[in-house]
Design a protein around this motif. Structure first.
Motif, PDB file in Angstrom:
ATOM      1  N   LEU A  70       0.721  -1.354   0.167  1.00 24.58           N
ATOM      2  CA  LEU A  70       0.173   0.041  -0.306  1.00 24.58           C
ATOM      3  C   LEU A  70       0.878   1.441  -0.138  1.00 24.58           C
ATOM      4  N   GLN A  71       2.117   1.045   0.616  1.00 24.53           N
ATOM      5  CA  GLN A  71       2.966   2.416   0.509  1.00 24.53           C
ATOM      6  C   GLN A  71       3.387   2.653  -0.770  1.00 24.53           C
ATOM      7  N   GLN A  72       3.422   1.515  -1.885  1.00 21.23           N
ATOM      8  CA  GLN A  72       3.735   1.787  -3.065  1.00 21.23           C
ATOM      9  C   GLN A  72       2.894   2.788  -4.059  1.00 21.23           C
ATOM     10  N   TYR A  73       1.609   2.822  -3.336  1.00 22.28           N
ATOM     11  CA  TYR A  73       0.554   3.771  -3.818  1.00 22.28           C
ATOM     12  C   TYR A  73       0.710   5.022  -3.384  1.00 22.28           C
TER      13      TYR A  73
ATOM     14  N   LEU B  98      -0.890   1.537  -9.836  1.00 21.73           N
ATOM     15  CA  LEU B  98       0.411   0.409  -9.810  1.00 21.73           C
ATOM     16  C   LEU B  98       0.826   0.363 -11.137  1.00 21.73           C
ATOM     17  N   TYR B  99      -0.191   0.456 -12.460  1.00 22.32           N
ATOM     18  CA  TYR B  99       0.261   0.373 -13.720  1.00 22.32           C
ATOM     19  C   TYR B  99      -0.475   1.182 -14.421  1.00 22.32           C
ATOM     20  N   ASP B 100      -0.011   1.424 -15.631  1.00 19.76           N
ATOM     21  CA  ASP B 100      -0.564   2.474 -16.755  1.00 19.76           C
ATOM     22  C   ASP B 100      -1.671   1.431 -17.707  1.00 19.76           C
ATOM     23  N   ASP B 101      -2.679   1.795 -18.219  1.00 20.14           N
ATOM     24  CA  ASP B 101      -3.532   1.188 -18.881  1.00 20.14           C
ATOM     25  C   ASP B 101      -2.883   0.913 -20.177  1.00 20.14           C
ATOM     26  N   SER B 102      -1.993   1.623 -20.679  1.00 15.77           N
ATOM     27  CA  SER B 102      -1.272   1.436 -21.839  1.00 15.77           C
ATOM     28  C   SER B 102      -0.671   0.019 -22.131  1.00 15.77           C
ATOM     29  N   LEU B 103      -0.401  -0.510 -20.782  1.00 18.75           N
ATOM     30  CA  LEU B 103       0.550  -1.751 -20.929  1.00 18.75           C
ATOM     31  C   LEU B 103      -0.490  -3.083 -21.296  1.00 18.75           C
ATOM     32  N   SER B 104       0.035  -3.916 -21.917  1.00 16.48           N
ATOM     33  CA  SER B 104      -0.669  -5.318 -22.159  1.00 16.48           C
ATOM     34  C   SER B 104      -1.102  -5.765 -21.140  1.00 16.48           C
ATOM     35  N   ILE B 105      -2.245  -6.781 -21.384  1.00 17.39           N
ATOM     36  CA  ILE B 105      -2.734  -7.469 -20.514  1.00 17.39           C
ATOM     37  C   ILE B 105      -1.732  -8.215 -19.607  1.00 17.39           C
TER      38      ILE B 105
END
Length: 554
Positions: free
Chosen positions: A365-368, A435-442
């Protein structure tokens, strides 16, 4: 010792209009369901009002020893009101599946409950039934379309839409419909999910208003044509009819805690097979009405909190100002390898070992970029030595820890936790990022979740999943966020791996596109969307007397 229902039935409830006045809700904004429940007409709210502070309550991975996340959430909200903060709570609605099964209801426990608990745990205001009806109306319309000539050229073998029922009924997982000759429809394989796994539940919980609800409903994927082209609800042109069935269910429900704290209870997707959060509309309503809003995400932080932060927050438009992680010393000892029968015995060494599970959730959670507070739900078997050791371990992570006795003492037992949460919000800046960007692949999104949240080393994609990945990319669905369907008991996809396992591989057997909800579900292990009942279901203890008084509801 009194049961939860005995405590609840001794409380003199306040008329719901009194609860509404606490947050300056006018009677024009209320649609009454008896004396103690109401739906809120959100059109009556001032949408340009300053939003309150948002506190997300999550937990370690659940164990049979119990954690009490809902109980702490309710007690924390009561505790905030005890220190003169205008607090509102936003919770999920219970499903009859776990209520009648093994998990229990979702109204808290002891002196930290939302009321009327019998109503909330059973039929409440009918939201679950409306979702069930809308889901099954769509199933009927699909089968009728095929029976009446199938103008859309739907391939019955490639329908992915299932019927639902709000019960645990394993016998309905796989069925055949349309038997009995030409007048009865076209025979095909079908199946049932539990209502809370329906995409319509996810759509309702992520929609921002009725217009957005209809738009999301139109995007729901129901299957494919013989040419393997996708078919949606919009192609059937029935999104308006489905939205009509949901016209009341989309409105959030107002109830109260034992101490009279306003509670908005609305929506209830499971966190192990769906995204595990109450509705965006409910949380937004609470943020308009309260200065502090306590909400929760289902199961452990690896499931509910991850989905709250990566799926719900972008739709809500507001990130948490602090996160509370709930644990018990008993559960930490189980994660440390202690058998359930031995949990009453002091074991500091097991607390140290089991802390690895809590530690990973803290660091995740600290990552966020969010302040974290640890809440220890107190049990009489806890010892001072065990807590002091746990406190020292939390200090090493630069995290505040507080004990809470809300089950026994209600809001008074949550005051210290409430003060710690307020201090964290006022002194530690929240700097939320996904945590991630939507542009990444599944594939990249799944791998990111597995490595950064679960602590796994690799992801294995089954043959069906690999084929789906290629097709989803062709359709442009690969830019949607991922909703992991995984066991709640472990960071891994193996429920037997407690604590904080490492160097494991997570296997994705298939994906389910939820285009209306706006995410792709990744199915792991043997997670099922229709649970079964245990050998001794909770329903065996339930009854009602000649005066209409319920018994056995926990």
């Amino acid at each position: 010792m009194k049961s939860d229902i005995e405590i609840a039935q001794e409380i003199e409830l306040k008329p719901i209009q009194e609860i509404a006045k606490k947050v300056h809700l006018s009677e024009d904004a209320l649609e009454l369901y008896g004396k103690y429940k109401a739906k809120i007409d959100t059109k009556q709210l001032t949408n340009d009002a300053d939003l309150g502070k948002l506190v997300l309550v999550t937990a370690i991975n659940p164990t049979p020893a119990g954690e009490g996340k809902s109980t702490i959430s309710i007690g924390l909200a009561d505790g905030l009101n005890q220190i003169n903060k205008n607090a509102v709570i936003a919770l999920r609605e219970p499903s009859l599946g776990p209520v009648m099964g093994v998990k229990g209801g979702a109204t808290g426990g002891g002196y930290a409950q939302v009321l009327p608990m019998e109503d909330i745990n059973l039929h409440f205001t009918g939201d679950m039934h409306a979702i069930t009806t809308a889901n099954n109306a769509l199933s009927a319309l699909i089968d009728n379309h095929i029976h009446q000539g199938n103008q859309l050229n739907i391939d019955p073998r490639r329908l992915i839409w299932k019927r639902v029922v709000d019960l645990n009924d394993r016998a309905l997982r796989q069925v055949v419909v349309g038997l009995g000759g030409p007048l009865q429809g076209v025979p095909r394989e079908d199946g049932f999910d539990i209502t809370v796994a329906s995409e319509i539940m996810a759509v309702l919980c992520l929609a921002t208003d009725i217009h957005n609800l209809k738009e999301r409903l139109s995007h729901i994927l129901i299957g494919y044509t013989y040419q393997r082209e996708p078919v949606t609800v919009g192609d059937l042109k029935v999104e308006g009819a489905l939205a009509l069935l949901l016209k009341d269910a989309i409105k959030p429900n107002l109830v109260q805690t034992i101490e009279g704290t306003p509670a908005i209870v609305h929506g209830g997707p499971f966190a192990n097979i769906a995204h595990g959060c109450n509705s965006v509309i409910a949380t937004k309503t609470a943020l308009i009405l309260g200065d502090y809003v306590v909400t929760e995400a289902g199961f452990g932080a690896d499931l509910g909190a991850e989905k709250f932060l990566d799926i719900k927050v972008p739709n809500l438009g507001k990130a948490p100002d602090a996160v509370v992680i709930v644990a018990t010393i008993r559960a930490l000892k189980m994660h440390g390898g202690v058998a359930k029968s031995e949990l009453a015995t002091e074991n500091v060494e097991a607390v140290v070992k089991g802390f690895a599970n809590l530690q990973r959730h803290i660091q995740n959670l600290q990552q966020y970029g969010l302040p974290v507070v640890v809440a220890i739900n107190e049990f009489v078997t806890d010892t001072e030595a065990e807590f002091l050791q746990l406190e020292a371990l939390c200090q090493e992570e630069d995290v505040t820890i507080r004990r809470a006795s809300v089950w026994a003492n209600g809001g008074l037992g949550g005051k210290a936790l409430a003060e710690a949460v307020v201090e964290a919000i006022e002194t530690k800046e929240a700097n939320y990022h996904r945590l991630y960007d939507d542009s990444l692949s599944i594939e990249e999104k799944v791998q990111t979740i597995v490595s950064k949240i679960y602590g796994g080393k690799a992801v294995s994609f089954g043959a069906k999943a690999q084929t789906q990945l290629k097709r989803f990319a062709q359709h442009g669905w690969d830019k949607l966020p991922v909703c992991m369907a995984k066991t709640q008991y472990s960071f891994s996809d193996n429920p037997a791996l407690l604590g904080a396992p490492v160097d494991f591989t997570v296997t994705i057997r298939e994906f389910v596109p939820k285009l209306g909800a706006g995410f792709i579900v990744a199915l792991t292990g043997d997670v099922m969307t229709m649970p079964g009942l245990p050998k001794q279901p909770a329903a065996l203890n339930m009854d009602i007397d000649e005066n209409g008084r319920a018994t056995g509801l926990f």
